[in-house]
Design a protein around this motif. Structure first.
Motif, mmCIF file in Angstrom:
data_model
loop_
_atom_site.group_PDB
_atom_site.id
_atom_site.type_symbol
_atom_site.label_atom_id
_atom_site.label_comp_id
_atom_site.label_asym_id
_atom_site.label_seq_id
_atom_site.Cartn_x
_atom_site.Cartn_y
_atom_site.Cartn_z
ATOM 1 N N ASP A 47 22.844 -12.483 14.874
ATOM 2 C CA ASP A 47 23.923 -12.638 15.847
ATOM 3 C C ASP A 47 24.875 -13.713 15.332
ATOM 4 O OD1 ASP A 47 25.576 -12.614 18.013
ATOM 5 O OD2 ASP A 47 23.971 -12.708 19.506
ATOM 6 N N GLU A 48 25.963 -13.281 14.736
ATOM 7 C CA GLU A 48 26.980 -14.157 14.164
ATOM 8 C C GLU A 48 26.391 -15.151 13.162
ATOM 9 O OE1 GLU A 48 29.882 -15.481 16.896
ATOM 10 O OE2 GLU A 48 29.886 -13.576 17.958
ATOM 11 N N SER A 69 25.828 -9.286 22.119
ATOM 12 C CA SER A 69 24.557 -10.009 22.205
ATOM 13 C C SER A 69 23.626 -9.362 23.224
ATOM 14 C CB SER A 69 24.801 -11.471 22.583
ATOM 15 O OG SER A 69 25.585 -12.115 21.609
ATOM 16 N N GLN A 71 22.545 -16.411 18.401
ATOM 17 C CA GLN A 71 23.913 -16.903 18.257
ATOM 18 C C GLN A 71 23.953 -18.432 18.348
ATOM 19 O OE1 GLN A 71 26.586 -14.894 20.924
ATOM 20 N NE2 GLN A 71 28.394 -15.842 20.032
HETATM 21 MG MG MG Z 1 27.386 -12.961 21.436
#
Ligand code: MG
Ligand code: ATP
Lengths: 259, 261
Positions: free
Chosen positions: A169-170, A47, A91
């Motif tokens: 992010d994810e 991240s 995220q």
């Molecule tokens: Mg992360």
């Protein structure tokens, strides 16, 4: 290196928080129109890498280029112009909780690009439908949604303005396997059909296999392996092998003590 | 020897911390103010903040002013009766309200209400990455979050204090007429004749300055909060405390500027 300039290039990017060294020289190229997936253990700095590219975190050293332009320390109007190329899925979703869902999705269109509210609202409802949410959800406030629904709203917001470069992010954590696959399809569409460049972070190997053109593995603040998605099962790299098969034994040591 | 060194070191640390904080505040204030004067302007957001700061503060601020006016009348009666100077009550109430108590008390009440709320809101936005998200949506957080709050604070505090002055005078009038047996006409006549433009005007200038300080402190502490719920809680406290101190300090400075001969 190929003759074409990569869409995104990181060279020797370093970042520490106090005494904690997180990135120790990241070198990474993302070719235009391709989908790169970054994998790596929790807390390995994935991240932070993305935030450095966006300028949300200032790297201590190194160089970041977008379309060949050095953007490491850009400010003012040039930074605004650069950020206009990006869409970002955080995220933790990071939805604006003071605004209803549709205004969240339409935010970049209305505030960032000065689009008329009615027109932006139509686009927002379209994008919500693409992530499997009906128009009634658009009227709710983000606090009224489940975690997975919030993630999908955040995804709709990231792609609302059809950006050239999208960071995920994810994107599939917290979603059921079916919805995760729908989201993977959506990411594929963004890249294949709309020609965007995507940089995704994920722990989900099914997602990696589906959306990645290239894969990069981050460990100990460096990129330890890059290759195509097809190569990932026969990488010959012990770090990648351990990660792909999810084994506790291997060169990657988690800092845990047995109880 | 050791003790002295430790003592000096702690003074040094305190001084460095103070200098750092001042520098950081200056670095924040510069862009925050300059963004108030450059487009795009978010009129809708400014309006919402004005309603939040001004309109919703009216009840508390009004009540404070009402009771302050009443207490002023009672107390000055006790004092002035000894010199047979009861006639001066109207003057004391209107002067104290417009010059000092109106703006200062309204400022302190709004600091508690708005400064805290702003710091909590922006602090939560910071720790949940909403401020980062703004940036990635091509929206400058200084322009969208900070500037509208500063503008709203400066614009809305003077009218709020003006209403506050009127309510305070009314409070004094209620006590003077219904409790102390003054004639209503004479009291109001004394009030209107005695008060000068400068008394009210200086109070309104103070109000605008306080509005700026309150919103600046709320935004500054919220914007820089770190570390989850605890960090947001600390930001709230700091916003209220620093705004209150700055209000009292700048009140003194402004009074010097306006009235010192
Ligand atoms: Mg992360
Ligand atoms: N703002 C910050 N201040 C201090 N340390 C930070 C900050 N942001 C990240 N870190 C540290 O940097 C390291 C990497 O964080 P990062 O969020 O990039 O991990 P990640 O690879 O995304 O992990 P995950 O897969 O769990 O999301 C962590 O050890 C974290 O403690």
């Amino acid at each position: 290196m190929t003759a074409r300039t990569p869409k995104i290039r990181l060279a020797g990017v370093r970042k520490s928080f106090g005494a904690k060294r997180v990135l120790e020289g990241i070198d990474l190229d993302v070719p235009a129109g391709e989908s790169l997936v970054v994998i790596g253990g929790s807390g390995s700095g994935k991240s932070v890498t993305i935030k450095c590219i966006l300028g949300l975190i200032r790297p201590d050293a190194g160089r970041i280029e977008i379309d060949g332009d050095d953007v490491t320390n850009v400010r003012g109007a040039r930074r605004d112009a650069m950020l206009r190329k990006f869409g970002m899925l955080f995220q933790g979703s990071a939805l604006f909780d003071s605004l209803p869902v549709w205004q969240n999705v339409a935010f970049g269109l209305i505030q960032g690009r000065g689009m008329k509210r009615n027109q932006a609202r139509e686009i927002a409802i379209e994008k919500l439908a693409a992530v499997g949410l009906g128009p009634d959800v658009g009227e709710l406030s983000p606090a009224e949604l489940s975690g997975g629904m919030q993630k999908r709203v955040a995804l709709a917001r990231a792609i609302a303005a059809n950006p050239e470069i999208i960071f995920f992010d994810e994107p599939t954590t917290g979603l059921d396997p079916i919805m995760a696959d729908v989201i993977n399809d959506l990411i594929q569409t963004c890249v294949r059909r709309l020609g965007a460049t995507a940089l995704s972070i994920t722990h989900d190997m099914a997602s990696v296999r589906k959306i990645a053109d290239h894969v990069a593995m981050i460990y100990d603040g460096r990129i330890v392996w890059t290759g195509t998605a097809a190569e990932i099962d026969a990488s010959g790299n012990p770090y990648v092998d351990q990660f792909v098969h999810g084994r506790a034994e291997g060169p990657i040591r988690m800092q845990v003590r047995s109880i | 020897m050791h003790l002295i060194a430790a003592f000096l070191a702690s003074i040094g640390r305190g001084f460095i911390a103070f200098a750092t904080a001042t520098g950081r505040l200056a670095l924040f204030t510069g862009p925050a103010v300059s963004h108030c004067f450059a487009p795009p302007f978010y009129g809708r957001v400014v309006l919402r903040q004005m309603v939040e700061i001004g309109y919703y503060s009216l009840p508390v601020v009004g009540l404070t002013a009402l009771f302050t006016g009443m207490v002023l009348a009672l107390q000055s009666y006790t004092g002035f009766a000894r010199f047979n100077a009861e006639g001066a009550i109207a003057n004391v109430v209107v002067l104290s309200m417009t010059r000092e108590l109106g703006p200062v008390l309204a400022g302190l009440m709004v600091a508690g209400r708005i400064g805290a709320a702003m710091a909590a809101e922006l602090g939560t936005m910071r720790v949940t990455e909403q401020i980062d998200a703004l940036t990635t949506l091509s929206t400058n957080p200084y322009k969208y979050l900070i500037a509208p709050r500063l503008i709203a604070g400066v614009l809305v505090m003077p009218p709020l204090v003006l209403i506050d002055d009127v309510i305070g005078v009314m409070g004094g009038w209620i006590i003077a007429v219904y409790k102390l047996g003054f004639s209503s006409g004479v009291y109001l006549h004394n009030t209107v004749n005695f008060v000068q433009f400068n008394d009210v005007f200086s109070g309104l200038v103070k109000a605008a300055v306080f509005g700026f300080l309150i919103t600046l402190m709320g935004c500054y502490h919220g914007f820089h909060s770190r570390g989850g719920a605890r960090g947001v809680g600390q930001a709230t406290t700091h916003a209220v405390v620093s705004a209150s101190i700055l209000i009292l300090l700048s009140d003194y400075v402004l009074t010097e500027l306006f009235f010192a001969k």
